[in-house]
Design a protein around this motif. Structure first.
Motif, PDB file in Angstrom:
ATOM      1  N   ASP A   1      97.322  39.909  53.356  1.00  0.00           N
ATOM      2  CA  ASP A   1      97.492  38.463  53.468  1.00  0.00           C
ATOM      3  C   ASP A   1      96.359  37.815  52.691  1.00  0.00           C
ATOM      4  N   ILE A   2      96.660  37.309  51.507  1.00  0.00           N
ATOM      5  CA  ILE A   2      95.620  36.839  50.587  1.00  0.00           C
ATOM      6  C   ILE A   2      94.813  35.697  51.181  1.00  0.00           C
ATOM      7  N   ALA A   3      95.483  34.737  51.781  1.00  0.00           N
ATOM      8  CA  ALA A   3      94.776  33.579  52.342  1.00  0.00           C
ATOM      9  C   ALA A   3      93.822  34.017  53.449  1.00  0.00           C
ATOM     10  N   LYS A   4      94.298  34.883  54.333  1.00  0.00           N
ATOM     11  CA  LYS A   4      93.443  35.361  55.433  1.00  0.00           C
ATOM     12  C   LYS A   4      92.290  36.207  54.895  1.00  0.00           C
ATOM     13  N   ALA A   5      92.561  36.996  53.855  1.00  0.00           N
ATOM     14  CA  ALA A   5      91.515  37.840  53.281  1.00  0.00           C
ATOM     15  C   ALA A   5      90.407  36.985  52.676  1.00  0.00           C
ATOM     16  N   LYS A   6      90.767  35.916  51.995  1.00  0.00           N
ATOM     17  CA  LYS A   6      89.754  35.032  51.394  1.00  0.00           C
ATOM     18  C   LYS A   6      88.887  34.390  52.472  1.00  0.00           C
TER      19      LYS A   6
ATOM     20  N   VAL B   1      86.750  35.452  43.754  1.00  0.00           N
ATOM     21  CA  VAL B   1      87.505  36.261  44.717  1.00  0.00           C
ATOM     22  C   VAL B   1      88.932  36.519  44.237  1.00  0.00           C
ATOM     23  N   SER B   2      89.521  35.569  43.535  1.00  0.00           N
ATOM     24  CA  SER B   2      90.897  35.734  43.059  1.00  0.00           C
ATOM     25  C   SER B   2      91.035  36.874  42.057  1.00  0.00           C
ATOM     26  N   LYS B   3      89.903  37.283  41.464  1.00  0.00           N
ATOM     27  CA  LYS B   3      89.936  38.370  40.484  1.00  0.00           C
ATOM     28  C   LYS B   3      89.781  39.749  41.118  1.00  0.00           C
ATOM     29  N   LEU B   4      89.582  39.796  42.411  1.00  0.00           N
ATOM     30  CA  LEU B   4      89.450  41.086  43.077  1.00  0.00           C
ATOM     31  C   LEU B   4      90.758  41.873  42.989  1.00  0.00           C
ATOM     32  N   LYS B   5      90.638  43.166  42.701  1.00  0.00           N
ATOM     33  CA  LYS B   5      91.825  44.013  42.649  1.00  0.00           C
ATOM     34  C   LYS B   5      92.514  44.061  44.007  1.00  0.00           C
ATOM     35  N   ALA B   6      91.695  43.961  45.037  1.00  0.00           N
ATOM     36  CA  ALA B   6      92.254  44.017  46.393  1.00  0.00           C
ATOM     37  C   ALA B   6      93.221  42.879  46.664  1.00  0.00           C
ATOM     38  N   LEU B   7      93.100  41.780  45.909  1.00  0.00           N
ATOM     39  CA  LEU B   7      93.955  40.614  46.123  1.00  0.00           C
ATOM     40  C   LEU B   7      94.951  40.401  44.990  1.00  0.00           C
ATOM     41  N   ASP B   8      95.111  41.417  44.126  1.00  0.00           N
ATOM     42  CA  ASP B   8      96.050  41.320  43.009  1.00  0.00           C
ATOM     43  C   ASP B   8      97.449  41.653  43.515  1.00  0.00           C
TER      44      ASP B   8
ATOM     45  N   ASN C   1      90.561  43.310  61.761  1.00  0.00           N
ATOM     46  CA  ASN C   1      90.724  42.150  60.864  1.00  0.00           C
ATOM     47  C   ASN C   1      92.187  41.726  60.752  1.00  0.00           C
ATOM     48  N   ASP C   2      93.093  42.707  60.874  1.00  0.00           N
ATOM     49  CA  ASP C   2      94.526  42.402  60.836  1.00  0.00           C
ATOM     50  C   ASP C   2      94.898  41.654  59.557  1.00  0.00           C
ATOM     51  N   LEU C   3      94.385  42.137  58.434  1.00  0.00           N
ATOM     52  CA  LEU C   3      94.638  41.468  57.156  1.00  0.00           C
ATOM     53  C   LEU C   3      95.832  42.071  56.416  1.00  0.00           C
ATOM     54  N   TYR C   4      96.119  43.345  56.656  1.00  0.00           N
ATOM     55  CA  TYR C   4      97.165  44.021  55.884  1.00  0.00           C
ATOM     56  C   TYR C   4      98.511  43.957  56.602  1.00  0.00           C
ATOM     57  N   GLU C   5      99.567  43.878  55.790  1.00  0.00           N
ATOM     58  CA  GLU C   5     100.909  43.965  56.345  1.00  0.00           C
ATOM     59  C   GLU C   5     101.094  45.353  56.962  1.00  0.00           C
TER      60      GLU C   5
END
Length: 528
Positions: free
Chosen positions: A187-192, A147-154, A213-217
């Motif tokens: 929010d990387i932690a919440k997204a994971k 999951v850490s390699k996802l572009k969405a979380l870069d 989901n309220d994941l994005y700033e």
């Protein structure tokens, strides 16, 4: 014959009873069969899920717990999920990439127990979408690595959100709202945690940008923000003001926008410093107090008079308040400034064509009305030998009053007519003098006032009023008398030559008396 008729009637009744019993038996048998069939079916749904049952996205219709569990287990082998995110292409995660594994627990059994098998007929056509916490788990290390390699979380690719804001001022069009930028910072932690929660329920389509989901700033302020729009309306209203003056360029939004600032509640403040800087320009354009004035004297030469307090003077505080008010109303207005001191004219010489000409060298006063001489007289000014010299300059008459007592160091002098124009210096009658003009002032002059013959003082008093220009100047010693000029004394019908060195009287048009009190700093007593 009668016996034969009776027998068939009895046989008919018996036959009906027999047939009724048969029918009843059939009905009972049917009921038993139906009940039996219903019970059999109900018994089936003690071990199987109702039709149209979906569990965590898996069709569990008519399946046992083990069969559902087997389907779930089989899904792992080829499972993959599409990750949708903001600003990126879809990304794929395979079950094997995150160590997805089946977990055997009692969740399915618990769901089946909750199912009311005897109510199966009511549930046959209904759809049931059920959820269990999870029948799957992921390997923590594999999950983190994948999951850490996802572009969405870069994080290095994140674009932070930008609030909607008001644009800079644009000449000709004013202000507008620049919409917010959503960005893609998550929010990387919440997204994971969210991705994990979806993987262990075998969700094959994971949308990180789903609103709930309220994941994005998020931007703190959007284009429809009420406060932002209030500020926009105020700004465009303020810059729509157009304030014009005869002596200045129009004040409009091109300048006003530099003075504006938006407050947190959407109101707009106008810079005091900005308005003050503009009013300074207004003052420079309109103020004439203290500026040199030229006078074509009655003696011929033109003199430049410096000093004194006569002229236009803008009332800075009132003008600032007026400008602010016009800006806040977004008005178009042509203005004459607010003044704390006024003069007679905005022409080249602000004193106009009516004034008192005081030639300190010739010791001669001439009253000019509408460009013509109406009164003139010799006078005695301040004693030069005692350094009480009457100063030159242009002054407005401060006020005029009757029956005043002039006080100073070593003297207290009552006068009938008192007309100050320069602090404690003014015109007044001097009945104690027998002569005026000439060289008297050099050694036997006044304390600085202009001493006049009583009759002249009275006539001057009847004409001039507060604000009337008094122009005091010096000429060379050689110029001691006015050039010969014949004038008609107003109201007399007589023609006189203005060349005498003694008091020359003329009749003037009286004006209504306007007695004004002395200012607090004058050492003058008024007789009651």
């Amino acid at each position: 014959m009668s016996e034969n008729k009776e027998q068939p009637r009895k046989r008919g009744k018996k036959e009906k009873k027999r047939m009724n019993k048969v029918a009843l038996g059939i009905i009972v048998a049917g009921i038993v069969a139906v009940v039996g069939a219903y019970s059999v079916k109900a018994n089936t749904y003690r071990t199987r899920f109702f039709p149209h049952t979906v569990i965590n996205g898996i069709d569990a219709s008519e399946k046992t717990v083990d069969e559902v569990r087997q389907v779930m287990s089989n899904q792992i082998d080829n499972f993959e999920s599409t990750i949708k995110s903001r600003g990126n292409n879809d990304e794929i995660i395979k079950g094997s990439d995150v160590g997805l594994a089946f977990v055997k627990d009692n969740s399915l059994e618990d769901l089946l127990k909750e199912q009311n098998s005897m109510a199966w007929i009511a549930e046959v056509n209904g759809k049931r979408d059920l959820k269990i916490k999870s029948s799957f788990t992921v390997d923590p290390d594999k999950f983190e690595n994948t999951v850490s390699k996802l572009k969405a979380l870069d994080e290095s690719k994140f674009e932070r959100p930008v609030d909607a804001r008001i644009s800079d001022f644009v000449p000709g069009s004013g202000y507008s709202i620049i919409p917010e930028v959503e960005g893609n910072a998550i929010d990387i932690a919440k997204a994971k945690e969210y991705i994990k929660s979806q993987l262990i329920t075998l969700n094959s389509d994971i949308n990180l940008d789903y609103e709930d989901n309220d994941l994005y700033e998020k931007p703190a302020k959007r284009a429809d923000d009420p406060t932002l729009n209030t500020a926009l309306n105020n700004l465009n209203k303020y810059i729509s003001a157009r304030i014009s003056y005869d002596k200045l360029n129009v004040l409009n939004g091109d300048t006003i926008h530099n003075w504006l600032s938006v407050n947190s509640d959407g109101s707009v403040s106008i810079s005091d410093e900005g308005v003050a800087s503009f009013v300074k320009k207004v003052s420079n354009a309109y103020n004439t107090v203290g500026k040199p004035k030229t006078l074509k004297t009655s003696y011929g030469p033109t003199v430049t008079i410096t000093g004194g307090s006569y002229g236009w003077k803008v009332n800075v505080e009132k003008e600032k308040a007026a400008i602010k008010s016009l800006i806040q109303a977004g008005e178009t207005a042509k203005r004459e400034p607010e003044y704390s001191r006024k003069a007679a004219s905005h022409g080249e010489n602000d004193y106009g064509n009516s004034y008192v000409e005081v030639n300190l060298t010739a010791q001669h006063m001439i009253l000019i009305k509408n460009g013509s001489k109406v009164l003139e007289s010799d006078f005695v000014s301040g004693n030069i030998s005692k350094n009480w010299t009457t100063p030159p300059g242009a002054f407005p008459l401060t006020y005029r009053t009757r029956n005043a007592t002039l006080k100073g160091e070593g003297y207290s002098t009552p006068v009938n007519y008192w007309m100050p124009f320069n602090g404690g210096i003014g015109f007044h009658d001097a009945p104690w003098r027998s002569a005026f003009g000439g060289q008297i002032y050099k050694t036997s002059g006044s304390h600085g006032c202009i001493n006049l013959p009583p009759s002249v003082a009275k006539q001057l008093f009847d004409y001039i009023d507060a604000g009337f220009p008094v122009l005091c100047y010096n000429l060379t010693e050689a110029t001691t008398a006015p050039a010969p000029t014949e004038t008609t004394a107003a109201g007399s019908g007589e023609t006189k030559a203005s060349v005498e060195t003694k008091a020359t009287e003329a009749t003037v048009e009286p004006i209504s008396e306007n007695v004004n009190p002395p200012s607090d700093n004058q050492s003058v007593e008024i007789e009651q």
